[in-house]
Design a protein around this motif. Structure first.
Motif, PDB file in Angstrom:
ATOM      1  N   LYS A   1       7.427 -10.773  13.802  1.00  0.00           N
ATOM      2  CA  LYS A   1       8.732 -10.559  13.182  1.00  0.00           C
ATOM      3  C   LYS A   1       8.749 -10.949  11.711  1.00  0.00           C
ATOM      4  CE  LYS A   1      11.524 -11.021  17.382  1.00  0.00           C
ATOM      5  NZ  LYS A   1      10.417 -11.035  18.336  1.00  0.00           N
ATOM      6  N   ILE A   2       7.779 -11.740  11.267  1.00  0.00           N
ATOM      7  CA  ILE A   2       7.719 -12.148   9.858  1.00  0.00           C
ATOM      8  C   ILE A   2       7.208 -10.995   9.002  1.00  0.00           C
ATOM      9  CG2 ILE A   2       7.482 -14.622  10.307  1.00  0.00           C
ATOM     10  CD1 ILE A   2       4.471 -14.335  10.026  1.00  0.00           C
ATOM     11  N   PRO A   3       7.464 -11.036   7.678  1.00  0.00           N
ATOM     12  CA  PRO A   3       7.013  -9.937   6.812  1.00  0.00           C
ATOM     13  C   PRO A   3       5.497  -9.738   6.863  1.00  0.00           C
ATOM     14  CG  PRO A   3       8.580 -11.328   5.658  1.00  0.00           C
ATOM     15  CD  PRO A   3       8.260 -12.036   6.941  1.00  0.00           C
ATOM     16  N   VAL A   4       5.099  -8.486   6.901  1.00  0.00           N
ATOM     17  CA  VAL A   4       3.681  -8.106   6.915  1.00  0.00           C
ATOM     18  C   VAL A   4       3.351  -7.433   5.589  1.00  0.00           C
ATOM     19  CG1 VAL A   4       1.965  -6.603   7.996  1.00  0.00           C
ATOM     20  CG2 VAL A   4       3.611  -7.859   9.421  1.00  0.00           C
ATOM     21  N   ILE A   5       2.290  -7.907   4.957  1.00  0.00           N
ATOM     22  CA  ILE A   5       1.819  -7.336   3.691  1.00  0.00           C
ATOM     23  C   ILE A   5       0.476  -6.669   3.955  1.00  0.00           C
ATOM     24  CG2 ILE A   5       1.024  -7.870   1.352  1.00  0.00           C
ATOM     25  CD1 ILE A   5       3.305 -10.373   2.635  1.00  0.00           C
ATOM     26  N   ALA A   6       0.333  -5.423   3.583  1.00  0.00           N
ATOM     27  CA  ALA A   6      -0.892  -4.661   3.840  1.00  0.00           C
ATOM     28  C   ALA A   6      -1.892  -4.845   2.708  1.00  0.00           C
ATOM     29  CB  ALA A   6      -0.563  -3.187   4.008  1.00  0.00           C
ATOM     30  N   ALA A   7      -3.183  -4.935   3.051  1.00  0.00           N
ATOM     31  CA  ALA A   7      -4.222  -5.124   2.041  1.00  0.00           C
ATOM     32  C   ALA A   7      -5.525  -4.468   2.481  1.00  0.00           C
ATOM     33  CB  ALA A   7      -4.460  -6.612   1.788  1.00  0.00           C
ATOM     34  N   GLY A   8      -6.261  -3.976   1.480  1.00  0.00           N
ATOM     35  CA  GLY A   8      -7.562  -3.383   1.749  1.00  0.00           C
ATOM     36  C   GLY A   8      -7.593  -1.894   1.472  1.00  0.00           C
ATOM     37  N   GLY A   9      -8.125  -1.521   0.323  1.00  0.00           N
ATOM     38  CA  GLY A   9      -8.323  -0.106   0.015  1.00  0.00           C
ATOM     39  C   GLY A   9      -7.106   0.642  -0.467  1.00  0.00           C
ATOM     40  N   LEU A  10      -6.024  -0.079  -0.805  1.00  0.00           N
ATOM     41  CA  LEU A  10      -4.797   0.603  -1.248  1.00  0.00           C
ATOM     42  C   LEU A  10      -4.863   0.856  -2.751  1.00  0.00           C
ATOM     43  CD1 LEU A  10      -2.256  -1.498   0.856  1.00  0.00           C
ATOM     44  CD2 LEU A  10      -3.304   0.708   1.431  1.00  0.00           C
ATOM     45  N   ILE A  11      -5.626   1.853  -3.129  1.00  0.00           N
ATOM     46  CA  ILE A  11      -5.925   2.055  -4.545  1.00  0.00           C
ATOM     47  C   ILE A  11      -4.967   3.004  -5.254  1.00  0.00           C
ATOM     48  CG2 ILE A  11      -8.380   1.552  -4.295  1.00  0.00           C
ATOM     49  CD1 ILE A  11      -8.791   4.650  -4.354  1.00  0.00           C
ATOM     50  N   ASN A  12      -4.042   3.608  -4.497  1.00  0.00           N
ATOM     51  CA  ASN A  12      -3.108   4.526  -5.160  1.00  0.00           C
ATOM     52  C   ASN A  12      -1.747   4.511  -4.470  1.00  0.00           C
ATOM     53  OD1 ASN A  12      -3.165   6.405  -2.908  1.00  0.00           O
ATOM     54  ND2 ASN A  12      -5.153   7.109  -3.667  1.00  0.00           N
ATOM     55  N   GLY A  13      -0.783   5.158  -5.102  1.00  0.00           N
ATOM     56  CA  GLY A  13       0.577   5.162  -4.615  1.00  0.00           C
ATOM     57  C   GLY A  13       0.754   5.787  -3.249  1.00  0.00           C
ATOM     58  N   ALA A  14      -0.016   6.838  -2.965  1.00  0.00           N
ATOM     59  CA  ALA A  14       0.095   7.508  -1.674  1.00  0.00           C
ATOM     60  C   ALA A  14      -0.267   6.565  -0.529  1.00  0.00           C
ATOM     61  CB  ALA A  14      -0.794   8.745  -1.645  1.00  0.00           C
ATOM     62  N   LEU A  15      -1.328   5.791  -0.715  1.00  0.00           N
ATOM     63  CA  LEU A  15      -1.757   4.847   0.319  1.00  0.00           C
ATOM     64  C   LEU A  15      -0.781   3.678   0.441  1.00  0.00           C
ATOM     65  CD1 LEU A  15      -5.594   4.869  -0.398  1.00  0.00           C
ATOM     66  CD2 LEU A  15      -4.433   5.824   1.599  1.00  0.00           C
ATOM     67  N   ILE A  16      -0.255   3.233  -0.683  1.00  0.00           N
ATOM     68  CA  ILE A  16       0.747   2.157  -0.660  1.00  0.00           C
ATOM     69  C   ILE A  16       1.984   2.629   0.104  1.00  0.00           C
ATOM     70  CG2 ILE A  16       2.333   0.800  -2.090  1.00  0.00           C
ATOM     71  CD1 ILE A  16       0.076   0.813  -4.242  1.00  0.00           C
ATOM     72  N   ALA A  17       2.442   3.837  -0.209  1.00  0.00           N
ATOM     73  CA  ALA A  17       3.612   4.393   0.476  1.00  0.00           C
ATOM     74  C   ALA A  17       3.356   4.536   1.971  1.00  0.00           C
ATOM     75  CB  ALA A  17       3.974   5.746  -0.133  1.00  0.00           C
ATOM     76  N   LYS A  18       2.151   4.931   2.344  1.00  0.00           N
ATOM     77  CA  LYS A  18       1.795   5.067   3.763  1.00  0.00           C
ATOM     78  C   LYS A  18       1.926   3.728   4.475  1.00  0.00           C
ATOM     79  CE  LYS A  18      -1.974   6.540   6.825  1.00  0.00           C
ATOM     80  NZ  LYS A  18      -3.348   7.114   6.897  1.00  0.00           N
ATOM     81  N   ALA A  19       1.436   2.662   3.827  1.00  0.00           N
ATOM     82  CA  ALA A  19       1.518   1.321   4.424  1.00  0.00           C
ATOM     83  C   ALA A  19       2.972   0.880   4.592  1.00  0.00           C
ATOM     84  CB  ALA A  19       0.751   0.319   3.561  1.00  0.00           C
ATOM     85  N   LEU A  20       3.796   1.163   3.587  1.00  0.00           N
ATOM     86  CA  LEU A  20       5.208   0.779   3.650  1.00  0.00           C
ATOM     87  C   LEU A  20       5.946   1.557   4.737  1.00  0.00           C
ATOM     88  CD1 LEU A  20       5.973   0.523  -0.174  1.00  0.00           C
ATOM     89  CD2 LEU A  20       5.599  -1.368   1.416  1.00  0.00           C
ATOM     90  N   LYS A  21       5.610   2.834   4.889  1.00  0.00           N
ATOM     91  CA  LYS A  21       6.271   3.654   5.908  1.00  0.00           C
ATOM     92  C   LYS A  21       5.893   3.201   7.319  1.00  0.00           C
ATOM     93  CE  LYS A  21       6.849   7.808   3.069  1.00  0.00           C
ATOM     94  NZ  LYS A  21       6.446   9.212   2.823  1.00  0.00           N
ATOM     95  N   ILE A  22       4.710   2.634   7.464  1.00  0.00           N
ATOM     96  CA  ILE A  22       4.288   2.117   8.773  1.00  0.00           C
ATOM     97  C   ILE A  22       5.074   0.852   9.130  1.00  0.00           C
ATOM     98  CG2 ILE A  22       2.348   0.954   9.939  1.00  0.00           C
ATOM     99  CD1 ILE A  22       0.516   3.033   8.632  1.00  0.00           C
ATOM    100  N   GLY A  23       5.561   0.164   8.105  1.00  0.00           N
ATOM    101  CA  GLY A  23       6.337  -1.044   8.375  1.00  0.00           C
ATOM    102  C   GLY A  23       5.960  -2.257   7.562  1.00  0.00           C
ATOM    103  N   ALA A  24       4.945  -2.139   6.714  1.00  0.00           N
ATOM    104  CA  ALA A  24       4.611  -3.248   5.826  1.00  0.00           C
ATOM    105  C   ALA A  24       5.763  -3.479   4.852  1.00  0.00           C
ATOM    106  CB  ALA A  24       3.325  -2.939   5.056  1.00  0.00           C
TER     107      ALA A  24
END
Length: 318
Positions: free
Chosen positions: A167-190
């Motif tokens: 339930k605590i905030p999740v921050i995604a890391a590893g290979g997020l080198i561009n906006g598309a990948l960052i957005a993908k991580a956020l849409k998953i729930g990060a």
């Protein structure tokens, strides 16, 4: 896609980007402060620093941060782990990120002093353990990350599992080198992302020019895994010294100050990292994320400009 704010305990970052803490002396006060000033979270890589040096770097970061959020990253594997944590708290650090091992004691210390503790994890089990112990947030790191790795699984395999499990905030890391990948991580729930590789090419990054040039020239074949004396695999770029590690011919340590709780003594990783940070990359280790070779723009620029580019890239995503 509009970037949301990132809330960790009582801290609120306007931009949900944590600049990854890179040791030894790659991300120091200058870079952390510059990122914090943009609305992100700036992190000092504290592993390998003396207590006095860390206190000095925190002061530098504060001077540059314009009231922004500044934290440290410290490996649990470091012998002076608790001393570094205590020093950071004494200097009124905003948050502490820990990885390369797991400490239950650090959560008690953080709670006593009102400092949020953020754990780097790569499994659901460890994510749940961190949450139970009192972590304010967790960084989920996939195999694509640079430096020491806790998994051989891709980020986007692990991330949905952990988002669902805690339930605590999740921050995604590893290979997020561009906006598309960052957005993908956020849409998953990060709730945010942690980036390191892009910030090596920041003007404020303390890496030597040869170190940064190695990032600029890296190809896919240059990205390799090495065995670390810490007891974990590490992701790095090919150098003469790295090739020796892979072949098992790296020189043994000459003298030892026992900087790690446990060390195989196959070679001295701290000295190798120091050599590369100072410019002798052929006799050192240059840690890097898996996708450094995919960076579209590898020019050296201010951290503020990098942050602006990241924001623009994410906002272009529907």
């Amino acid at each position: 896609m509009k970037l949301p704010e990132l809330r960790i305990s009582d801290l609120v970052a306007k931009i949900p980007v944590i600049q990854g803490g890179m040791a030894v002396r790659i991300s120091t006060g200058s870079l952390a402060g510059a990122v914090a000033a943009t609305g992100g979270i700036g992190i000092i890589g504290a592993s390998g620093m003396s207590f006095e040096e860390l206190a000095h770097e925190i002061k530098i970061a504060r001077e540059k941060a314009m009231g922004g959020i500044v934290g440290i990253n410290i490996m649990f594997a470091a012998r002076e782990f608790l001393g570094i944590v205590s020093t950071a708290i004494k200097e009124k650090i905003d948050l502490i990120i820990t990885g390369a091992g797991f400490s239950k004691d650090v959560f008690k210390i953080g709670k006593e002093h009102g400092v949020p503790i953020v754990s780097i994890v790569s499994t659901v089990r460890l994510a749940k353990t961190a949450e139970k112990c009192g972590a304010a947030a967790i960084v989920v790191e996939g195999k694509e990350a640079g430096g020491h790795l806790g998994t051989d699984r891709p980020l986007f395999d692990i991330l949905p599992e952990i988002v669902e499990a805690v339930k605590i905030p999740v921050i995604a890391a590893g290979g997020l080198i561009n906006g598309a990948l960052i957005a993908k991580a956020l849409k998953i729930g990060a709730k945010g992302v942690q980036l390191a590789t892009r910030f090596v090419l920041a003007e404020e990054c303390n890496a030597s020019l040869p170190y940064k040039k190695r990032y600029q020239t890296a190809s896919e074949d240059d990205v390799v895994l090495i065995d670390s004396p810490v007891g974990m695999p590490g992701r790095a770029l090919r150098t003469k010294f790295v090739d020796q590690i892979i072949k098992g011919t790296a020189p043994k340590p000459v003298g030892c100050d026992f900087c790690l709780k446990h060390c195989s003594l196959k070679y001295c990783i701290v000295q190798a990292l120091i050599r590369s940070q100072k410019g002798d990359i052929e006799n050192g280790i240059v840690f890097s994320g898996e996708k450094v070779w995919q960076l579209k723009d590898r020019t050296i620029k201010p951290a503020k400009k990098i942050m602006e580019e990241i924001i623009a890239e994410v906002e272009e995503v529907p």
